[in-house]
Design an enzyme around this catalytic site. Structure first.
Site, PDB file in Angstrom:
ATOM      1  N   HIS A 100     -35.071  37.801  30.255  1.00  0.00           N
ATOM      2  CA  HIS A 100     -36.404  37.788  30.845  1.00  0.00           C
ATOM      3  C   HIS A 100     -37.215  36.640  30.287  1.00  0.00           C
ATOM      4  O   HIS A 100     -37.138  36.318  29.105  1.00  0.00           O
ATOM      5  CB  HIS A 100     -37.137  39.113  30.618  1.00  0.00           C
ATOM      6  CG  HIS A 100     -37.119  39.580  29.195  1.00  0.00           C
ATOM      7  ND1 HIS A 100     -36.037  40.215  28.624  1.00  0.00           N
ATOM      8  CD2 HIS A 100     -38.050  39.488  28.221  1.00  0.00           C
ATOM      9  CE1 HIS A 100     -36.305  40.510  27.371  1.00  0.00           C
ATOM     10  NE2 HIS A 100     -37.521  40.073  27.093  1.00  0.00           N
ATOM     11  N   HIS A 102     -40.901  35.348  29.504  1.00  0.00           N
ATOM     12  CA  HIS A 102     -42.284  35.775  29.303  1.00  0.00           C
ATOM     13  C   HIS A 102     -43.221  34.681  29.814  1.00  0.00           C
ATOM     14  O   HIS A 102     -43.064  33.515  29.447  1.00  0.00           O
ATOM     15  CB  HIS A 102     -42.579  35.961  27.809  1.00  0.00           C
ATOM     16  CG  HIS A 102     -41.864  37.100  27.156  1.00  0.00           C
ATOM     17  ND1 HIS A 102     -42.425  38.350  27.001  1.00  0.00           N
ATOM     18  CD2 HIS A 102     -40.632  37.181  26.582  1.00  0.00           C
ATOM     19  CE1 HIS A 102     -41.576  39.144  26.362  1.00  0.00           C
ATOM     20  NE2 HIS A 102     -40.474  38.457  26.100  1.00  0.00           N
TER      21      HIS A 102
HETATM   22  P1  AMP Z   1     -38.372  41.072  24.269  1.00  0.00           P
HETATM   23  O1  AMP Z   1     -38.814  41.385  22.872  1.00  0.00           O
HETATM   24  O2  AMP Z   1     -38.402  39.592  24.565  1.00  0.00           O
HETATM   25  O3  AMP Z   1     -37.049  41.715  24.608  1.00  0.00           O
HETATM   26  O4  AMP Z   1     -39.482  41.653  25.216  1.00  0.00           O
HETATM   27  C1  AMP Z   1     -39.322  42.831  25.933  1.00  0.00           C
HETATM   28  C2  AMP Z   1     -40.632  43.085  26.617  1.00  0.00           C
HETATM   29  O5  AMP Z   1     -40.413  44.073  27.596  1.00  0.00           O
HETATM   30  C3  AMP Z   1     -41.735  43.578  25.699  1.00  0.00           C
HETATM   31  O6  AMP Z   1     -42.844  42.678  25.760  1.00  0.00           O
HETATM   32  C4  AMP Z   1     -42.084  44.960  26.251  1.00  0.00           C
HETATM   33  O7  AMP Z   1     -43.455  45.256  26.204  1.00  0.00           O
HETATM   34  C5  AMP Z   1     -41.571  44.854  27.679  1.00  0.00           C
HETATM   35  N1  AMP Z   1     -41.184  46.105  28.294  1.00  0.00           N
HETATM   36  C6  AMP Z   1     -40.355  47.057  27.783  1.00  0.00           C
HETATM   37  N2  AMP Z   1     -40.227  48.075  28.641  1.00  0.00           N
HETATM   38  C7  AMP Z   1     -40.973  47.765  29.731  1.00  0.00           C
HETATM   39  C8  AMP Z   1     -41.260  48.413  30.970  1.00  0.00           C
HETATM   40  N3  AMP Z   1     -40.743  49.618  31.274  1.00  0.00           N
HETATM   41  N4  AMP Z   1     -42.080  47.789  31.849  1.00  0.00           N
HETATM   42  C9  AMP Z   1     -42.606  46.580  31.562  1.00  0.00           C
HETATM   43  N5  AMP Z   1     -42.368  45.915  30.421  1.00  0.00           N
HETATM   44  C10 AMP Z   1     -41.585  46.504  29.512  1.00  0.00           C
END
Ligand code: AMP
Ligand code: ZN
Length: 142
Positions: A100, A102
Site C-alpha cells: 500500500h 500512503h
Molecule cells: P503500514 O504500517 O504501512 O502497514 O500501514 C498500515 C495502515 O493501514 C495503517 O496506517 C493503519 O491505520 C491502516 N489500516 C489498518 N486497517 C485498516 C482498515 N481496516 N481500514 C483502513 N485502514 C486500515
C-alpha cells in the site's frame, strides 16, 4: 486474495472502507487511523506483499493511481503538499502485508518534517562504499 488479509477483505467488500477510488487493478480508501485528515491508502486489488512482488502493470497502475489521486487528496483537505511513501517489508514497519502507498497530506506549518527526519542511523560512507552500493543496485538481484 489472501483469506486473512484485511485489505483483501476491504477490496472484496467484506470489511467496510471509505473508498475514494476503484480501478481495474487499484483501490484506494481512507486510512482508518490517519496520521492526518485525508490520509489515504492506494493498493493493488490483488494480494501482493511488497512493491517488488507486484507485476509491472499492477505496480504502474498503483503508482499512477497514487499520482492521480494526490491533487484530489490535497484539495479535499486544503493541504499544501503530500508525503507519499510505502513501508515496504516488515523490517520497515509494514504492519499490513498487502502492498500500500500512503498519501499523507502535509501543511506549511505542520512541523512534521521530511522523511529524512525518521531516526536514521546516517552512515558515513567513503567513495568506495558509495560505488559498491551503486554497482550492486545496477547489477540487480543475483
Ligand atoms: P503500514 O504500517 O504501512 O502497514 O500501514 C498500515 C495502515 O493501514 C495503517 O496506517 C493503519 O491505520 C491502516 N489500516 C489498518 N486497517 C485498516 C482498515 N481496516 N481500514 C483502513 N485502514 C486500515
Ligand atoms: Zn491482501
Amino acid at each position: 486474495m489472501s483469506d486473512d488479509c484485511i485489505f483483501c477483505s476491504i477490496v472484496a467488500g467484506d470489511v467496510p472502507s471509505r473508498t475514494v477510488h476503484e480501478g481495474e487493478h487499484t483501490f484506494a480508501f481512507l486510512d482508518v487511523n490517519p496520521l492526518v485528515r485525508g490520509h489515504t491508502l492506494v493498493i493493488p486489488k490483488e494480494h501482493y506483499e511488497t512493491v517488488a512482488e507486484m507485476p509491472d502493470d499492477v505496480r504502474d497502475a498503483v503508482f499512477t493511481a497514487a499520482g492521480e489521486l494526490t491533487p484530489a487528496v490535497e484539495e479535499a483537505v486544503d493541504a499544501d503538499a503530500t508525503t507519499i511513501g510505502m513501508n515496504n517489508g516488515a523490517a520497515s514497519g509494514q504492519e499490513v502485508p498487502h502492498a500500500h502507498v500512503h498519501v499523507v497530506p502535509r501543511f506549511d506549518d505542520d512541523g512534521v518534517g521530511p522523511l529524512h527526519t525518521l531516526d536514521w542511523p546516517r552512515p558515513d560512507l567513503d567513495d568506495e562504499e558509495f560505488d559498491d552500493v551503486a554497482e550492486a543496485i545496477r547489477d540487480g538481484p543475483q
